[in-house]
Design an enzyme around this catalytic site. Sequence first.
Site, PDB file in Angstrom:
ATOM      1  N   SER A 143       0.845  -1.195   0.000  1.00 61.04           N
ATOM      2  CA  SER A 143       0.000   0.000   0.000  1.00 61.04           C
ATOM      3  C   SER A 143       0.883   1.249   0.000  1.00 61.04           C
ATOM      4  CB  SER A 143      -0.949  -0.050   1.201  1.00 61.04           C
ATOM      5  OG  SER A 143      -1.963   0.924   1.084  1.00 61.04           O
ATOM      6  N   ARG A 213     -12.743   6.105   8.423  1.00 60.82           N
ATOM      7  CA  ARG A 213     -12.192   4.762   8.628  1.00 60.82           C
ATOM      8  C   ARG A 213     -13.159   3.689   8.166  1.00 60.82           C
ATOM      9  NH1 ARG A 213      -7.380   2.372   8.528  1.00 60.82           N
ATOM     10  NH2 ARG A 213      -7.192   0.654  10.020  1.00 60.82           N
ATOM     11  N   ASP A 309      -8.791  -6.614  -4.733  1.00 62.34           N
ATOM     12  CA  ASP A 309      -8.374  -5.297  -4.219  1.00 62.34           C
ATOM     13  C   ASP A 309      -9.185  -4.207  -4.911  1.00 62.34           C
ATOM     14  OD1 ASP A 309      -7.097  -2.976  -3.365  1.00 62.34           O
ATOM     15  OD2 ASP A 309      -5.099  -3.870  -3.465  1.00 62.34           O
ATOM     16  N   HIS A 342      -7.522  -5.548  -0.334  1.00 61.77           N
ATOM     17  CA  HIS A 342      -6.302  -4.764  -0.153  1.00 61.77           C
ATOM     18  C   HIS A 342      -5.540  -5.171   1.105  1.00 61.77           C
ATOM     19  CE1 HIS A 342      -3.844  -1.205  -0.978  1.00 61.77           C
ATOM     20  NE2 HIS A 342      -3.934  -0.871   0.288  1.00 61.77           N
ATOM     21  N   ASP A 343      -6.261  -5.641   2.116  1.00 62.28           N
ATOM     22  CA  ASP A 343      -5.647  -6.014   3.400  1.00 62.28           C
ATOM     23  C   ASP A 343      -5.120  -7.446   3.440  1.00 62.28           C
ATOM     24  OD1 ASP A 343      -5.760  -3.645   4.732  1.00 62.28           O
ATOM     25  OD2 ASP A 343      -7.423  -4.178   6.057  1.00 62.28           O
TER      26      ASP A 343
END
Length: 374
Positions: A143, A213, A309, A342-343
């Site tokens: 990232s 968030r 992602d 993405h994580d």
Amino acid sequence: MDELGRSILTLQHPFALQLGGTLPSVSLSWEEWGPKDGPVVLIVPSLSSGSHVAVTEKNKEDGWWEKMVGPGKWIDTTKYRVISPNVLGSTYGLTSPASINPETGKLYGKFFPQITTADQASLVKLLLDHLQIDRIEAIIGASLGGMIVLQFAVHFADIAEKVVVISSTAKTTAGTVAIRSVQRAAVLADPDLCDGDYREQGKWPTHGMKVARMLGLISYRSRTEFDTRFNHRGKHMPNSELTDPLGFEVEEWLSTKSDPFATSYDPNSYLLLSKCMDLHNVSLGICPDVEQALQRITAKTHVIGVDTDYLIPVFEQHHIHQTLFHADKKCTYEELSSLYGHDAFLHQEKWFGPRLQLFLESGNPYSDGNPYAD
């Protein structure tokens, strides 16, 4: 070294920034593992992470890549000297909007100058200079960390033997900017931001940070994970008010999961680094286009994408790989099929670990075959 085992370097001279202006001085913190004379592996953290990759003698709390880094683990600290610096401007670092401007004696706050990923890479180089390290085995990042890694490989091509870029990009695209712009809008709309002066006013824009968030969590994970992990049974009652939540599992998860970040991550740092990522472009100021900038890379490069992602889609990792491959650079690409989007690098260590171990040892992330064959 501070009480958490972080080493500290303070540069007493001005640090010039890519977009203009300077920081009068910069303090950088980092953590280390492994033998001082071992091959150096640099791990650059992402926005949400700091230098605490794994437990240290002074900080026994598990790190964000605890299963990956340590004695006998895939990034083996009995063999490698692992160094992880905090990112400039981060809430985990020392020089940030929450620190004191030595020229004014006041918090930088909203007046902290805008930094870029190239500035971040330059600071990594200054750390290596301080440590008298002129060659490293590898630099790894995901990232934001991957953006900094790419900048480092472009600007300081003769230092890293190997480069690993995970879920990152050579130039931020409009779709990603769209997501982050809404996150920033949420923070800016919170009256408790106080136009960036929340600390002086004794406030904190918790609601804006929480919404930002929550949107981030949605973009970091996959639709498939949400649809399979959470049921669709809400708790909405006939006498509920329109302002009441529906009580879906996914609502509750997003709310609970976003709370720690919203109440601890410095909002000005968040705005600063969010813009830093949106401004990311490896060709900025050095080449007419991204392709020419990437061709400056001489290290063996391994690019990893994740098929789900949403934040930085796989076509952006494909572009890095194809640009390097067709320029006859030693570049390999792998794509992980994952629920975690993405994580994924934070959740699927058993997939990432063996591949990074092989790449560090041989420059080949595959167990067999020519890694550079078309």
